[in-house]
Motif scaffolding. Sequence first.
Motif, PDB file in Angstrom:
ATOM      1  N   UNK A   1       0.851  -1.189   0.000  1.00  0.00           N
ATOM      2  CA  UNK A   1       0.000   0.000   0.000  1.00  0.00           C
ATOM      3  C   UNK A   1       0.886   1.239   0.000  1.00  0.00           C
ATOM      4  N   UNK A   2       0.678   2.124  -0.947  1.00  0.00           N
ATOM      5  CA  UNK A   2       1.436   3.370  -1.055  1.00  0.00           C
ATOM      6  C   UNK A   2       0.573   4.527  -0.555  1.00  0.00           C
ATOM      7  N   UNK A   3       1.122   5.272   0.390  1.00  0.00           N
ATOM      8  CA  UNK A   3       0.383   6.379   0.999  1.00  0.00           C
ATOM      9  C   UNK A   3       1.123   7.675   0.745  1.00  0.00           C
ATOM     10  N   UNK A   4       0.417   8.692   0.278  1.00  0.00           N
ATOM     11  CA  UNK A   4       0.981  10.024   0.117  1.00  0.00           C
ATOM     12  C   UNK A   4       0.439  10.920   1.217  1.00  0.00           C
ATOM     13  N   UNK A   5       1.321  11.648   1.867  1.00  0.00           N
ATOM     14  CA  UNK A   5       0.939  12.670   2.841  1.00  0.00           C
ATOM     15  C   UNK A   5       1.424  13.996   2.284  1.00  0.00           C
ATOM     16  N   UNK A   6       0.512  14.905   2.020  1.00  0.00           N
ATOM     17  CA  UNK A   6       0.874  16.194   1.422  1.00  0.00           C
ATOM     18  C   UNK A   6       0.850  17.252   2.507  1.00  0.00           C
ATOM     19  N   UNK A   7       2.025  17.715   2.896  1.00  0.00           N
ATOM     20  CA  UNK A   7       2.166  18.723   3.935  1.00  0.00           C
ATOM     21  C   UNK A   7       2.941  18.182   5.114  1.00  0.00           C
ATOM     22  N   UNK A   8       4.148  18.698   5.349  1.00  0.00           N
ATOM     23  CA  UNK A   8       5.015  18.213   6.426  1.00  0.00           C
ATOM     24  C   UNK A   8       4.983  19.145   7.621  1.00  0.00           C
ATOM     25  N   UNK A   9       3.759  19.560   8.012  1.00  0.00           N
ATOM     26  CA  UNK A   9       3.570  20.244   9.276  1.00  0.00           C
ATOM     27  C   UNK A   9       3.294  19.215  10.357  1.00  0.00           C
ATOM     28  N   UNK A  26       5.223   5.052   2.910  1.00  0.00           N
ATOM     29  CA  UNK A  26       4.665   6.390   3.107  1.00  0.00           C
ATOM     30  C   UNK A  26       5.612   7.421   2.510  1.00  0.00           C
ATOM     31  N   UNK A  27       5.065   8.317   1.696  1.00  0.00           N
ATOM     32  CA  UNK A  27       5.833   9.423   1.124  1.00  0.00           C
ATOM     33  C   UNK A  27       5.259  10.729   1.647  1.00  0.00           C
ATOM     34  N   UNK A  28       6.109  11.539   2.248  1.00  0.00           N
ATOM     35  CA  UNK A  28       5.705  12.817   2.836  1.00  0.00           C
ATOM     36  C   UNK A  28       6.227  13.950   1.961  1.00  0.00           C
TER      37      UNK A  28
END
Length: 414
Positions: A1-9, A26-28
């Motif tokens: 499962x590939x997860x994108x997190x947009x925003x490194x706050x 996980x890609x941040x």
Amino acid sequence: MDIAVVGAGPAGIMAALQASRGGAQVTLFDHNARIGRKLLVTGSGRCNLTNQAVSPSAYYGPSTAWMSRFLSEFTPTDLLRELDSLGAPAFATSDGWYYPLSESAQALTAILEEALARAGVRLRLSTHISAFSRVNGRFRLQIGPAGQRQEESFDALVAAAGGRAYPELGARGELFDSLARLGHTVRPLLPALGPIHASLGAFQALQGLRFDAQTAILEGGQPLAETQGNLIVTASGFNGPGVMNLSHWPHLRPGRRLTLRINFLGSRSADFDLRLAARAGSALSLQAFLWGWLPPKAAQVFLSVAGLNGSAALSALDELQAERLRQALTGAEFTISSGGTFRDSQVTVGGVPAEESAPQSCRSLRVPGLYLVGETLDVAGPCGGFNLHFAFGSGYLAGRDLAAPANLLDKERT
């Protein structure tokens, strides 16, 4: 499962850390060159993490039921335990505000950066996500500026890019258009936790002075909201927590005549009233009496506003004069001209209504595989760690949900 997190706050960082525990890749992403740009300035660099007074009623935006469920899933104790496990123990001040023991947002950010590396989260910094869509059950991210865009797709997406406050730190709020195209409601984005500009009149002479005040914002003589805290008188109005917690109301009521009512004595006003009422036997001058409560500069301003002579005897004050003084100190009203801008405000109100996500996971109720965290949701709290608690908490719950074995199995079945 590939997860994108947009925003490194804080919300995105916590989501990435928790999601990685489920074994997913996980890609941040963040368009800044380093993580936690906004986190670095919280609490004046000390990083006010959360508050003992966190409660559903403290927040603007979500329903009480939604916020109650959210806070039952993620309490201040939960946040402190999680940060401690990462190597960032915290302490509470006497008024219930929590900070890292280091009292350094920079140290906390460095700890979180190390934690991301240990967890195997792929960091894609200085990377601009201009839009996203959902195609054939996967999220397609458009990466890079116009004319140079590339596309990458992921099984799940955590929208953690935030609102528009602090644009100098990279806040843009530009991904709300993508959320709207996917079917989410997007309320107008408005500045919050900023100054309030008002006509000061004779009170202009208080410029630069601070007061621990009680403040209310009124429309048609009726209070819209009230708060208590430190405020500072500025050249154009007021700043500080005592008004910042109310600063979104001028934007929510554009074109309305709003008034700011300030009790400059705050919680001390009841004691002041008792001593003023017992003035008959006093040997003090009026100005000496006020010096017991205020610095001389402030005392002279309030005497002038009340039309009183400071050298007169306190005992000689009649009831009408006493009421004028009391009104100047505890019931002064100011016509509001505007709230702050995104540039001088700390958070954003508006965005996706919280009720369009599940409070126990921040999972979208409209788009499978989408999670909405931090300032993506229309949730705003007062000064004192409330907003950072929600940011960390929403990211934590989203990441926890993504890491759950049931989610991985569901994905494998599809």
